[in-house]
Structure formats: C-alpha cells, structure tokens
Design a protein around this motif. Structure first.
Motif, short mmCIF file in Angstrom:
data_model
loop_
_atom_site.label_atom_id
_atom_site.label_comp_id
_atom_site.label_asym_id
_atom_site.label_seq_id
_atom_site.Cartn_x
_atom_site.Cartn_y
_atom_site.Cartn_z
N ASP A 1 -14.12 -64.72 -73.31
CA ASP A 1 -15.41 -65.39 -73.47
C ASP A 1 -15.60 -66.36 -72.31
N SER A 2 -16.77 -66.28 -71.69
CA SER A 2 -17.07 -67.14 -70.53
C SER A 2 -18.22 -68.07 -70.82
N MET A 3 -18.11 -69.29 -70.29
CA MET A 3 -19.20 -70.26 -70.36
C MET A 3 -19.15 -71.12 -69.10
N LEU A 4 -20.29 -71.70 -68.78
CA LEU A 4 -20.38 -72.57 -67.60
C LEU A 4 -20.38 -74.02 -68.03
N HIS A 5 -19.52 -74.82 -67.38
CA HIS A 5 -19.45 -76.26 -67.66
C HIS A 5 -20.09 -76.98 -66.49
N VAL A 6 -21.21 -77.61 -66.75
CA VAL A 6 -21.92 -78.31 -65.69
C VAL A 6 -22.57 -79.56 -66.27
N ASP A 7 -22.42 -80.68 -65.56
CA ASP A 7 -22.98 -81.96 -66.01
C ASP A 7 -22.52 -82.32 -67.42
N GLY A 8 -21.28 -82.01 -67.73
CA GLY A 8 -20.73 -82.36 -69.03
C GLY A 8 -21.18 -81.48 -70.17
N GLU A 9 -21.95 -80.44 -69.88
CA GLU A 9 -22.46 -79.54 -70.91
C GLU A 9 -21.86 -78.15 -70.74
N SER B 1 -31.65 -77.22 -63.10
CA SER B 1 -30.71 -78.34 -63.24
C SER B 1 -29.43 -78.15 -62.44
N MET B 2 -29.05 -76.89 -62.16
CA MET B 2 -27.77 -76.67 -61.47
C MET B 2 -27.93 -76.27 -60.01
N GLU C 1 1.33 -62.03 -79.17
CA GLU C 1 0.02 -62.49 -78.73
C GLU C 1 0.17 -63.60 -77.69
N ALA C 2 -0.86 -63.75 -76.90
CA ALA C 2 -0.88 -64.81 -75.89
C ALA C 2 -2.33 -65.15 -75.59
N GLU C 3 -2.56 -66.38 -75.18
CA GLU C 3 -3.91 -66.79 -74.85
C GLU C 3 -3.89 -67.86 -73.76
N GLY C 4 -5.01 -68.01 -73.10
CA GLY C 4 -5.13 -69.00 -72.04
C GLY C 4 -6.54 -69.01 -71.50
N HIS C 5 -6.77 -69.80 -70.47
CA HIS C 5 -8.09 -69.86 -69.88
C HIS C 5 -7.97 -70.01 -68.37
N ALA C 6 -9.02 -69.61 -67.68
CA ALA C 6 -9.09 -69.76 -66.23
C ALA C 6 -10.36 -70.53 -65.88
N VAL C 7 -10.29 -71.30 -64.79
CA VAL C 7 -11.43 -72.11 -64.34
C VAL C 7 -11.69 -71.84 -62.87
N THR C 8 -12.93 -71.56 -62.54
CA THR C 8 -13.31 -71.34 -61.15
C THR C 8 -14.52 -72.21 -60.83
N GLY C 9 -14.43 -72.96 -59.75
CA GLY C 9 -15.57 -73.77 -59.33
C GLY C 9 -16.63 -72.90 -58.68
N VAL C 10 -17.88 -73.18 -58.98
CA VAL C 10 -19.00 -72.40 -58.43
C VAL C 10 -19.98 -73.35 -57.75
N ARG C 11 -20.27 -73.10 -56.48
CA ARG C 11 -21.22 -73.91 -55.72
C ARG C 11 -22.55 -73.15 -55.64
N PHE C 12 -23.54 -73.68 -56.33
CA PHE C 12 -24.82 -72.99 -56.42
C PHE C 12 -25.74 -73.32 -55.25
N ALA C 13 -26.48 -72.31 -54.82
CA ALA C 13 -27.50 -72.51 -53.80
C ALA C 13 -28.74 -73.10 -54.48
N ASP C 14 -29.76 -73.36 -53.67
CA ASP C 14 -31.01 -73.91 -54.18
C ASP C 14 -32.12 -72.89 -53.90
#
Length: 218
Positions: A76-84, A101-102, A126-139
C-alpha cells in the motif's frame, strides 16, 4: 511456489514482471478507510504497513485452499507531504488541489509491504516493512495540469502522480528507490523475502528469458 500479488495495481504487476516474476493477481476487499480510522494516531509508515498486511492476509485466506503453498505479497502506497498522508484523490477536483499544494515542493512516497508464506494452506512465515522515497515535484503550468488531470491517470494513484507514466513529466527528481515510487520496492521485497528463507531467483519465471536452474547437472 505460487507468487500472489494482493493488489489491483498494474504498475506493481509491471515491476514484478519486468523483474522476472509472473504473479497471480488477487485483489483484496479490505476497507482501507475503516482500517485507517481504527488507527488514527499511528505513524504514517505504520499506517501503510498495516494496510499492506491487511491486504495480504485477506488474499491469503481466500486463496489458501486452491494454492496451499504460495507466497502472498501485499502493498500500500501513500504520499506524505506537509504533515498529511494522502492516498488516491479519486476525483479531478481533489487531484487538482493536491497538485496545487505540492507543486515545486518535496514529499515522501511511503509504501508498506507484507509477505506471507503459506505452507499447507496456513501461514508459516511472515515479514513486513516499509520503504520511503523522496519525490521532488515540478511546478506544471495551469495548461499542463489541466491536461494531466484530463488523462485520468492521477485520479487513482497514490499522491495523484506517477513516475512511470504521464506524471513523470512533472517529477524533477527522486531520492531513493524508484521502484518504490511505482508501488513496490524491489530492494525491500528482496530483504523481506530473504528473512523468511525465500530467494528472489526462485521467483523468476522461465518466460522472463532468464535461465532458471533445472536442478540437473550436464
């Protein structure tokens, strides 16, 4: 061993196929909103991991009789931006607000992963974990954003963007694993599988074009 992907995401399926696997796709019926509502104070990484685990468990229970010896992968993927923490926008207006906003900023794409190894129809490991990748958005310009929303692509993807589709035009760069942004982190998945005694090479399918050892010596 049958590899089962507990996700409807064509992007995740594409990543696995490009990496030599040929998974069976089974979509879970997890109520994501209800699960998140039950854990309002969980950290963002924990939330996506809980969702991934719930999806894997739901699919494992469904396919155990037909595939008693299987490996189920949930994500499951979600975007974390501005604390949301945000998922799929679902409609053009929400997608537009998120992009406004982003745009020109940086967010973190988090993907929870859960793997369940079935043996004889029961969960053996069973095993579980998460990965985090920074994304720099254009305008994007107003015209570009309207055209992008018109493709329909951002409506049903986490964070209202893709890296491997139309959205790639509006991503200036990433910091971390690119496959994670697409929806499934191959490096993390490899580590999780190794932790339960499964080698990724055992998942490579002969149709991938990669020689698969037959166990026979010449």
């Amino acid at each position: 061993m049958r590899l089962v992907l507990a996700s409807a995401s064509p992007a995740r399926l594409g990543v696995l196929r490009a990496a030599g696997a040929d998974p069976l796709v089974e979509v879970s019926d997890v109520d994501e909103d209800a699960l998140l509502a039950a854990h309002p104070d969980a950290e963002p990484a924990r939330k996506v991991t809980l969702l991934a685990a719930a999806k894997a468990a739901a699919v494992a229970g469904r396919i155990a009789a037909e595939h008693p010896d299987a490996l189920v992968v949930g994500c499951d993927s979600m975007l974390h931006v501005d604390g949301e923490l945000v998922g799929k926008p679902g409609d053009p207006d929400t997608a537009r607000r998120r992009w406004l906003s982003m745009a020109g900023r940086t967010g973190e794409l988090l993907t929870g992963h859960a793997v369940l190894l079935l043996a004889g129809g029961a969960v053996a490991k069973e095993a579980e974990g998460h990965a985090v990748t920074g994304v720099r958005f254009a305008d994007p310009t107003p015209q570009e954003l309207t055209a992008y929303l018109g493709t329909g692509e951002p409506l049903n993807v986490a964070g209202a963007f893709t890296l491997d589709g139309f959205g790639g035009w509006f991503v200036d760069g990433i910091d971390g694993d690119p496959s994670n942004v697409i929806g499934i982190s191959l490096p993390l998945l490899r580590r999780l599988l190794g932790g339960i005694g499964v080698s990724v090479v055992d998942l490579w399918h002969p149709r991938s074009g990669v020689p698969v050892p037959s166990g026979k010596e010449s």
